[in-house]
Motif scaffolding. Structure first.
Motif, short mmCIF file in Angstrom:
data_model
loop_
_atom_site.label_atom_id
_atom_site.label_comp_id
_atom_site.label_asym_id
_atom_site.label_seq_id
_atom_site.Cartn_x
_atom_site.Cartn_y
_atom_site.Cartn_z
N ASP A 1 -49.79 16.52 11.41
CA ASP A 1 -48.79 17.36 12.07
C ASP A 1 -48.84 18.79 11.50
N LEU A 2 -50.07 19.30 11.41
CA LEU A 2 -50.32 20.66 10.94
C LEU A 2 -51.16 21.39 11.98
N ASP A 3 -51.27 22.68 11.85
CA ASP A 3 -52.10 23.46 12.74
C ASP A 3 -53.56 23.40 12.30
N THR B 1 -48.87 22.59 -0.24
CA THR B 1 -47.67 22.11 -0.93
C THR B 1 -47.89 20.64 -1.27
N ILE B 2 -47.02 20.09 -2.07
CA ILE B 2 -47.12 18.66 -2.42
C ILE B 2 -46.94 17.82 -1.15
N THR B 3 -46.10 18.25 -0.25
CA THR B 3 -45.90 17.53 1.01
C THR B 3 -47.20 17.50 1.82
N THR B 4 -47.89 18.61 1.86
CA THR B 4 -49.15 18.69 2.58
C THR B 4 -50.21 17.79 1.94
N ILE B 5 -50.25 17.76 0.62
CA ILE B 5 -51.20 16.88 -0.07
C ILE B 5 -50.95 15.43 0.31
N PHE B 6 -49.70 15.02 0.37
CA PHE B 6 -49.35 13.64 0.76
C PHE B 6 -49.77 13.37 2.21
N LYS B 7 -49.52 14.32 3.11
CA LYS B 7 -49.92 14.15 4.51
C LYS B 7 -51.43 14.04 4.64
N LEU B 8 -52.15 14.92 3.95
CA LEU B 8 -53.61 14.89 3.99
C LEU B 8 -54.15 13.57 3.45
N ALA B 9 -53.62 13.14 2.33
CA ALA B 9 -54.08 11.89 1.72
C ALA B 9 -53.89 10.71 2.68
N GLU B 10 -52.74 10.64 3.30
CA GLU B 10 -52.48 9.55 4.24
C GLU B 10 -53.47 9.58 5.40
N ALA B 11 -53.70 10.76 5.95
CA ALA B 11 -54.62 10.89 7.07
C ALA B 11 -56.06 10.56 6.65
N LEU B 12 -56.39 10.84 5.39
CA LEU B 12 -57.73 10.59 4.88
C LEU B 12 -57.87 9.18 4.29
N GLN B 13 -56.82 8.39 4.42
CA GLN B 13 -56.80 6.99 4.02
C GLN B 13 -57.06 6.78 2.52
N ILE B 14 -56.46 7.65 1.71
CA ILE B 14 -56.47 7.49 0.26
C ILE B 14 -55.07 7.78 -0.25
N THR B 15 -54.81 7.42 -1.49
CA THR B 15 -53.51 7.74 -2.06
C THR B 15 -53.52 9.18 -2.55
N PRO B 16 -52.36 9.80 -2.64
CA PRO B 16 -52.31 11.15 -3.19
C PRO B 16 -52.91 11.22 -4.61
N SER B 17 -52.69 10.19 -5.41
CA SER B 17 -53.24 10.19 -6.77
C SER B 17 -54.77 10.11 -6.75
N GLU B 18 -55.34 9.36 -5.80
CA GLU B 18 -56.80 9.33 -5.67
C GLU B 18 -57.33 10.70 -5.27
N PHE B 19 -56.62 11.35 -4.36
CA PHE B 19 -57.00 12.69 -3.89
C PHE B 19 -57.03 13.66 -5.08
N ILE B 20 -55.95 13.68 -5.83
CA ILE B 20 -55.86 14.55 -7.01
C ILE B 20 -56.92 14.17 -8.04
N GLY B 21 -57.15 12.87 -8.21
CA GLY B 21 -58.17 12.40 -9.14
C GLY B 21 -59.56 12.93 -8.80
N LEU B 22 -59.89 12.94 -7.51
CA LEU B 22 -61.19 13.48 -7.09
C LEU B 22 -61.29 14.97 -7.40
N ILE B 23 -60.19 15.68 -7.23
CA ILE B 23 -60.16 17.10 -7.53
C ILE B 23 -60.33 17.31 -9.04
N GLU B 24 -59.60 16.53 -9.83
CA GLU B 24 -59.72 16.62 -11.29
C GLU B 24 -61.14 16.34 -11.76
#
Length: 73
Positions: free
Chosen positions: A29-31, A46-69
């Protein structure tokens, strides 16, 4: 720089999930232009956007952040 790593990880995950920027934006639900800005490192999510992206990408937010780390080392 962390934003460059975030951008790279986001793009890699989107491509891995065979999603266009438009489809990812729709799922979050973003442009579409905002997804493009995120992938080019011109905007920070934002943290909200990270959660939305993670859900759409079928991973948890912590997994998403872990990949970035992991790639930021």
């Amino acid at each position: 720089m962390i934003i460059k790593v975030f951008s790279k990880v986001l793009r890699e995950l989107r491509i891995k999930n065979q999603l266009s920027q438009e489809k990812l934006a729709e799922l979050c639900d973003l442009d579409r232009t905002y997804i493009s800005l995120l992938e080019r490192g011109l905007r920070q999510p934002t943290i909200t956007t990270i959660f939305k992206l993670a859900e759409a990408l079928q991973i948890t937010p912590s997994e998403f952040i872990g990949l970035i780390e992991k790639q930021n080392k």
